[in-house]
Design an enzyme around this catalytic site. Structure first.
Site, PDB file in Angstrom:
ATOM      1  N   GLY A  36       0.821  -1.212   0.000  1.00  0.00           N
ATOM      2  CA  GLY A  36       0.000   0.000   0.000  1.00  0.00           C
ATOM      3  C   GLY A  36       0.853   1.258   0.000  1.00  0.00           C
ATOM      4  N   ASP A  50      -0.392  -5.041  10.961  1.00  0.00           N
ATOM      5  CA  ASP A  50      -0.477  -6.269  10.179  1.00  0.00           C
ATOM      6  C   ASP A  50      -1.695  -7.078  10.620  1.00  0.00           C
ATOM      7  OD1 ASP A  50       1.763  -7.960   8.420  1.00  0.00           O
ATOM      8  OD2 ASP A  50       0.244  -9.193   9.432  1.00  0.00           O
ATOM      9  N   ALA A  74      -4.596  -8.482   1.369  1.00  0.00           N
ATOM     10  CA  ALA A  74      -4.232  -9.838   0.942  1.00  0.00           C
ATOM     11  C   ALA A  74      -3.065  -9.721  -0.015  1.00  0.00           C
ATOM     12  CB  ALA A  74      -5.408 -10.503   0.226  1.00  0.00           C
ATOM     13  N   ASN A  91      -0.699 -15.269   4.756  1.00  0.00           N
ATOM     14  CA  ASN A  91      -1.280 -13.916   4.770  1.00  0.00           C
ATOM     15  C   ASN A  91      -2.795 -13.943   4.541  1.00  0.00           C
ATOM     16  OD1 ASN A  91      -0.599 -11.135   5.121  1.00  0.00           O
ATOM     17  ND2 ASN A  91      -1.016 -10.799   2.958  1.00  0.00           N
ATOM     18  N   TYR A 140      -3.678 -19.006  -4.792  1.00  0.00           N
ATOM     19  CA  TYR A 140      -4.355 -17.726  -4.504  1.00  0.00           C
ATOM     20  C   TYR A 140      -5.873 -17.914  -4.470  1.00  0.00           C
ATOM     21  CZ  TYR A 140      -6.469 -13.196  -5.638  1.00  0.00           C
ATOM     22  OH  TYR A 140      -7.278 -12.085  -5.667  1.00  0.00           O
ATOM     23  N   LYS A 144      -8.739 -17.697  -1.142  1.00  0.00           N
ATOM     24  CA  LYS A 144      -9.963 -16.885  -1.111  1.00  0.00           C
ATOM     25  C   LYS A 144     -11.193 -17.768  -0.880  1.00  0.00           C
ATOM     26  CE  LYS A 144      -8.191 -12.794  -1.855  1.00  0.00           C
ATOM     27  NZ  LYS A 144      -8.498 -11.590  -1.099  1.00  0.00           N
ATOM     28  N   ASN A 169     -11.664  -8.409 -13.273  1.00  0.00           N
ATOM     29  CA  ASN A 169     -10.376  -7.693 -13.320  1.00  0.00           C
ATOM     30  C   ASN A 169     -10.531  -6.207 -13.001  1.00  0.00           C
ATOM     31  OD1 ASN A 169      -9.918 -10.232 -14.760  1.00  0.00           O
ATOM     32  ND2 ASN A 169      -7.907  -9.349 -15.150  1.00  0.00           N
ATOM     33  N   HIS A 188      -0.213  -6.382 -14.013  1.00  0.00           N
ATOM     34  CA  HIS A 188      -1.537  -6.247 -14.633  1.00  0.00           C
ATOM     35  C   HIS A 188      -1.450  -5.625 -16.020  1.00  0.00           C
ATOM     36  CE1 HIS A 188      -2.572  -6.462 -10.261  1.00  0.00           C
ATOM     37  NE2 HIS A 188      -3.401  -7.359 -10.765  1.00  0.00           N
TER      38      HIS A 188
HETATM   39  N1  LIG Z   1      -6.888  -6.175  -8.475  1.00  0.00           N
HETATM   40  C1  LIG Z   1      -7.732  -7.096  -8.942  1.00  0.00           C
HETATM   41  O1  LIG Z   1      -7.958  -7.199 -10.165  1.00  0.00           O
HETATM   42  C2  LIG Z   1      -8.461  -8.006  -7.990  1.00  0.00           C
HETATM   43  C3  LIG Z   1      -9.380  -8.911  -8.514  1.00  0.00           C
HETATM   44  C4  LIG Z   1     -10.052  -9.771  -7.650  1.00  0.00           C
HETATM   45  C5  LIG Z   1      -9.839  -9.692  -6.274  1.00  0.00           C
HETATM   46  N2  LIG Z   1      -8.925  -8.815  -5.791  1.00  0.00           N
HETATM   47  C6  LIG Z   1      -8.719  -8.755  -4.333  1.00  0.00           C
HETATM   48  O2  LIG Z   1      -8.971  -7.421  -3.913  1.00  0.00           O
HETATM   49  C7  LIG Z   1      -8.129  -7.075  -2.805  1.00  0.00           C
HETATM   50  C8  LIG Z   1      -7.374  -5.810  -3.132  1.00  0.00           C
HETATM   51  O3  LIG Z   1      -6.573  -6.012  -4.308  1.00  0.00           O
HETATM   52  P1  LIG Z   1      -5.618  -4.855  -4.829  1.00  0.00           P
HETATM   53  O4  LIG Z   1      -5.392  -5.082  -6.270  1.00  0.00           O
HETATM   54  O5  LIG Z   1      -6.126  -3.563  -4.357  1.00  0.00           O
HETATM   55  O6  LIG Z   1      -4.263  -5.229  -4.057  1.00  0.00           O
HETATM   56  P2  LIG Z   1      -3.201  -4.258  -3.380  1.00  0.00           P
HETATM   57  O7  LIG Z   1      -1.956  -5.051  -3.189  1.00  0.00           O
HETATM   58  O8  LIG Z   1      -3.100  -2.987  -4.152  1.00  0.00           O
HETATM   59  O9  LIG Z   1      -3.860  -3.936  -1.970  1.00  0.00           O
HETATM   60  C9  LIG Z   1      -3.767  -4.825  -0.879  1.00  0.00           C
HETATM   61  C10 LIG Z   1      -3.384  -4.016   0.342  1.00  0.00           C
HETATM   62  O10 LIG Z   1      -3.345  -4.883   1.478  1.00  0.00           O
HETATM   63  C11 LIG Z   1      -2.197  -4.584   2.262  1.00  0.00           C
HETATM   64  N3  LIG Z   1      -1.847  -5.809   2.986  1.00  0.00           N
HETATM   65  C12 LIG Z   1      -1.498  -7.010   2.457  1.00  0.00           C
HETATM   66  N4  LIG Z   1      -1.262  -7.893   3.444  1.00  0.00           N
HETATM   67  C13 LIG Z   1      -1.490  -7.243   4.619  1.00  0.00           C
HETATM   68  C14 LIG Z   1      -1.390  -7.626   5.984  1.00  0.00           C
HETATM   69  N5  LIG Z   1      -1.020  -8.852   6.357  1.00  0.00           N
HETATM   70  N6  LIG Z   1      -1.694  -6.713   6.926  1.00  0.00           N
HETATM   71  C15 LIG Z   1      -2.072  -5.451   6.584  1.00  0.00           C
HETATM   72  N7  LIG Z   1      -2.158  -5.032   5.301  1.00  0.00           N
HETATM   73  C16 LIG Z   1      -1.860  -5.921   4.332  1.00  0.00           C
HETATM   74  C17 LIG Z   1      -1.141  -4.139   1.243  1.00  0.00           C
HETATM   75  O11 LIG Z   1      -0.130  -3.344   1.805  1.00  0.00           O
HETATM   76  C18 LIG Z   1      -2.000  -3.377   0.233  1.00  0.00           C
HETATM   77  O12 LIG Z   1      -2.099  -2.018   0.575  1.00  0.00           O
HETATM   78  C19 LIG Z   1      -7.256  -8.290  -2.563  1.00  0.00           C
HETATM   79  O13 LIG Z   1      -7.837  -9.035  -1.514  1.00  0.00           O
HETATM   80  C20 LIG Z   1      -7.310  -9.054  -3.882  1.00  0.00           C
HETATM   81  O14 LIG Z   1      -7.116 -10.433  -3.671  1.00  0.00           O
HETATM   82  C21 LIG Z   1      -8.235  -7.960  -6.614  1.00  0.00           C
HETATM   83  O1  LIG Z   2       1.925  -8.632 -19.874  1.00  0.00           O
HETATM   84  C1  LIG Z   2       0.790  -9.146 -19.895  1.00  0.00           C
HETATM   85  C2  LIG Z   2      -0.043  -9.208 -18.746  1.00  0.00           C
HETATM   86  C3  LIG Z   2      -1.273  -9.824 -18.862  1.00  0.00           C
HETATM   87  N1  LIG Z   2      -1.673 -10.364 -20.040  1.00  0.00           N
HETATM   88  C4  LIG Z   2      -3.011 -10.998 -20.134  1.00  0.00           C
HETATM   89  O2  LIG Z   2      -3.952 -10.022 -19.765  1.00  0.00           O
HETATM   90  C5  LIG Z   2      -5.046 -10.602 -19.060  1.00  0.00           C
HETATM   91  C6  LIG Z   2      -5.215  -9.908 -17.722  1.00  0.00           C
HETATM   92  O3  LIG Z   2      -4.078 -10.196 -16.919  1.00  0.00           O
HETATM   93  P1  LIG Z   2      -3.786  -9.454 -15.522  1.00  0.00           P
HETATM   94  O4  LIG Z   2      -4.008  -8.003 -15.701  1.00  0.00           O
HETATM   95  O5  LIG Z   2      -2.455  -9.933 -15.043  1.00  0.00           O
HETATM   96  O6  LIG Z   2      -4.954  -9.988 -14.584  1.00  0.00           O
HETATM   97  P2  LIG Z   2      -5.321 -11.478 -14.145  1.00  0.00           P
HETATM   98  O7  LIG Z   2      -4.190 -12.417 -14.269  1.00  0.00           O
HETATM   99  O8  LIG Z   2      -6.565 -11.844 -14.913  1.00  0.00           O
HETATM  100  O9  LIG Z   2      -5.584 -11.341 -12.584  1.00  0.00           O
HETATM  101  C7  LIG Z   2      -6.302 -10.247 -11.990  1.00  0.00           C
HETATM  102  O10 LIG Z   2      -7.656 -10.533 -12.017  1.00  0.00           O
HETATM  103  C8  LIG Z   2      -8.020 -11.681 -11.245  1.00  0.00           C
HETATM  104  C9  LIG Z   2      -9.462 -11.902 -11.496  1.00  0.00           C
HETATM  105  O11 LIG Z   2      -9.586 -12.261 -12.870  1.00  0.00           O
HETATM  106  C10 LIG Z   2      -7.695 -11.416  -9.783  1.00  0.00           C
HETATM  107  O12 LIG Z   2      -8.083 -12.494  -8.987  1.00  0.00           O
HETATM  108  C11 LIG Z   2      -6.211 -11.157  -9.636  1.00  0.00           C
HETATM  109  O13 LIG Z   2      -5.931 -10.831  -8.297  1.00  0.00           O
HETATM  110  C12 LIG Z   2      -5.831 -10.013 -10.547  1.00  0.00           C
HETATM  111  O14 LIG Z   2      -4.430  -9.849 -10.518  1.00  0.00           O
HETATM  112  C13 LIG Z   2      -4.698 -12.082 -18.895  1.00  0.00           C
HETATM  113  O15 LIG Z   2      -5.389 -12.778 -19.894  1.00  0.00           O
HETATM  114  C14 LIG Z   2      -3.205 -12.166 -19.186  1.00  0.00           C
HETATM  115  O16 LIG Z   2      -2.832 -13.369 -19.820  1.00  0.00           O
HETATM  116  C15 LIG Z   2      -0.873 -10.313 -21.170  1.00  0.00           C
HETATM  117  O17 LIG Z   2      -1.232 -10.793 -22.241  1.00  0.00           O
HETATM  118  N2  LIG Z   2       0.338  -9.701 -21.054  1.00  0.00           N
END
Ligand SMILES: NC(=O)c1ccc[n+]([C@@H]2O[C@H](COP(=O)([O-])OP(=O)(O)OC[C@H]3O[C@@H](n4cnc5c(N)ncnc54)[C@H](O)[C@@H]3O)[C@@H](O)[C@H]2O)c1
Ligand SMILES: O=c1ccn([C@@H]2O[C@H](COP(=O)(O)OP(=O)(O)O[C@H]3O[C@H](CO)[C@@H](O)[C@H](O)[C@H]3O)[C@@H](O)[C@H]2O)c(=O)[nH]1
Length: 329
Positions: A36, A50, A74, A91, A140, A144, A169, A188
């Site tokens: 973060g 934490d 997470a 975690n 992962y 969840k 996503n 991403h």
């Molecule tokens: N980004 C996506 O596309 C996506 C998709 C589906 C689900 N999620 C879920 O959404 C949530 C947020 O994702 P994000 O992309 O914002 O991730 P992120 O890494 O940007 O945010 C997670 C935050 O949690 C904090 N953190 C992690 N472990 C901790 C701990 N033990 N104690 C205190 N703080 C802790 C990190 O410092 C960070 O600020 C996650 O649970 C992730 O699994 C994300």
């Molecule tokens: O350099 C890159 C990166 C990604 N991809 C593709 O782009 C798509 C999106 O990838 P990415 O942005 O890495 O997201 P995901 O792997 O789909 O995972 C995200 O979305 C999930 C839900 O789908 C969440 O659970 C995860 O936490 C989050 O990281 C996927 O098909 C990848 O194969 C590429 O082709 N090239």
């Protein structure tokens, strides 16, 4: 409400925190800043800690008289969870159980949990409904799913109310361009492509172009972070004793990797060179939500349904903050 937002200094959590503040909730962010950013948290609202620090968590829940928790904290790198599963189980599972026990010890019984479409694994069909089997194909996704089950069990046994929101996503950034995505390392798709447009990378690599999709590249359902934030607030408002919500959060529209790259070319005006590599291990070809349950249960649907405005909002953030929050050593 007094809301504790774990992981609220991260990408999705900071957007939810911003909306909570705007809607007049009293919020506290609990984040260890491993991923973060101080700059992502509303001023004066960050408590560094934490999840595994039970005593600190319980103290915060008690002192701040917390009514409900939004739990974003997470680890979320799918690939890393395969090579270092212990880090993820510790975690995401132990950390969350520590939070749930701290809630139990202090009488907090409402929680909105960040789940994921990764709990479905390789779906039998798309769009995905909540009734499809959850068979994660990586640690992962399992971490969840374990918590989804734990929340259901706590709810039945201890009279909790919970929402497990299965995001697809997450993409985009806040409309005012103040907060956005800043992950290190960045994995991403959209931020990686925009880093090419910023001159920080030479090209983007497409992971697979012979998959069983119309243009051969992976299809995903990109959901704007502000839409995720709205869904969290709507879910929070529904939580009562015994509430059990398990909802997909997506647009219902799939976009291929090539279509995302094209949208980024249009928005940035940069040619964005792309090459092709093999598919990334554990990447299902197509993941698209059927979001109709969320509409029914929360009256929620995504406002951003097209990829272009999502990319535009992300570009606004990345262009104004080429080094993200600028807090890296
Ligand atoms: N980004 C996506 O596309 C996506 C998709 C589906 C689900 N999620 C879920 O959404 C949530 C947020 O994702 P994000 O992309 O914002 O991730 P992120 O890494 O940007 O945010 C997670 C935050 O949690 C904090 N953190 C992690 N472990 C901790 C701990 N033990 N104690 C205190 N703080 C802790 C990190 O410092 C960070 O600020 C996650 O649970 C992730 O699994 C994300
Ligand atoms: O350099 C890159 C990166 C990604 N991809 C593709 O782009 C798509 C999106 O990838 P990415 O942005 O890495 O997201 P995901 O792997 O789909 O995972 C995200 O979305 C999930 C839900 O789908 C969440 O659970 C995860 O936490 C989050 O990281 C996927 O098909 C990848 O194969 C590429 O082709 N090239």
């Amino acid at each position: 409400m007094n809301v504790l937002v774990t992981g609220g200094a991260g990408y999705v959590g900071s957007h939810a925190a911003k909306l909570l503040a705007r809607e007049g909730h009293e919020l506290w962010i609990y984040d260890n800043l491993v991923f973060g950013h101080r700059g992502a948290a509303p001023a004066g609202r960050l408590i560094e800690g934490d999840l595994l620090d039970f005593d600190k968590l319980a103290g915060v829940l008690r002192e701040k008289e917390i009514d409900a928790v939004m739990h974003f904290a997470a680890f979320a790198y799918v690939g890393e969870s395969v090579t270092d599963p212990a880090k993820y189980y510790r975690n995401n599972v132990l950390g969350t159980l520590s939070l749930m026990e701290a809630m139990r010890a202090t009488g907090v019984s409402k929680i909105v949990f960040s789940s994921t479409c990764a709990t479905y694994g390789e779906p039998d069909s798309v769009p995905i409904r909540e009734t499809q089997p959850q068979r994660p194909i990586n640690p992962y996704g399992f971490t969840k799913l374990v918590i989804e089950h734990a929340l259901a069990d706590y709810t039945r046994a201890y009279g909790w109310g919970y929402a497990a929101l299965r995001y697809f996503n997450a993409a985009g950034a806040s409309a005012d361009g103040d907060i956005g995505e800043d992950h290190d390392p960045e994995t991403h798709l959209i931020p990686l492509i925009l880093q090419v447009a910023l001159g920080q990378r030479e090209k983007v690599t497409i992971f697979g172009d012979r998959l069983p999709t119309p243009d051969g590249t992976c299809i995903r359902d990109y959901i704007h972070v502000d839409d995720l934030a709205t869904a969290h607030l709507a879910a929070l408002g529904k939580l009562e004793k015994g509430t059990e919500l398990k909802l997909n959060l997506g647009t219902g529209r799939g976009t291929s990797v090539r279509e995302v790259i094209d949208a980024c070319r249009e928005v940035t005006g940069h040619p964005i060179p792309a090459d092709v590599a093999g598919p990334r291990a554990g990447d299902p070809p197509s993941l698209v939500a059927d979001p109709s349950s969320a509409l029914q249960a929360l009256g929620w649907k995504a406002k951003f349904t097209e990829i272009r405005p999502i990319v535009e909002s992300a570009w606004k953030w990345h262009k104004a903050h080429p080094k993200g929050y600028g807090d890296r050593g």
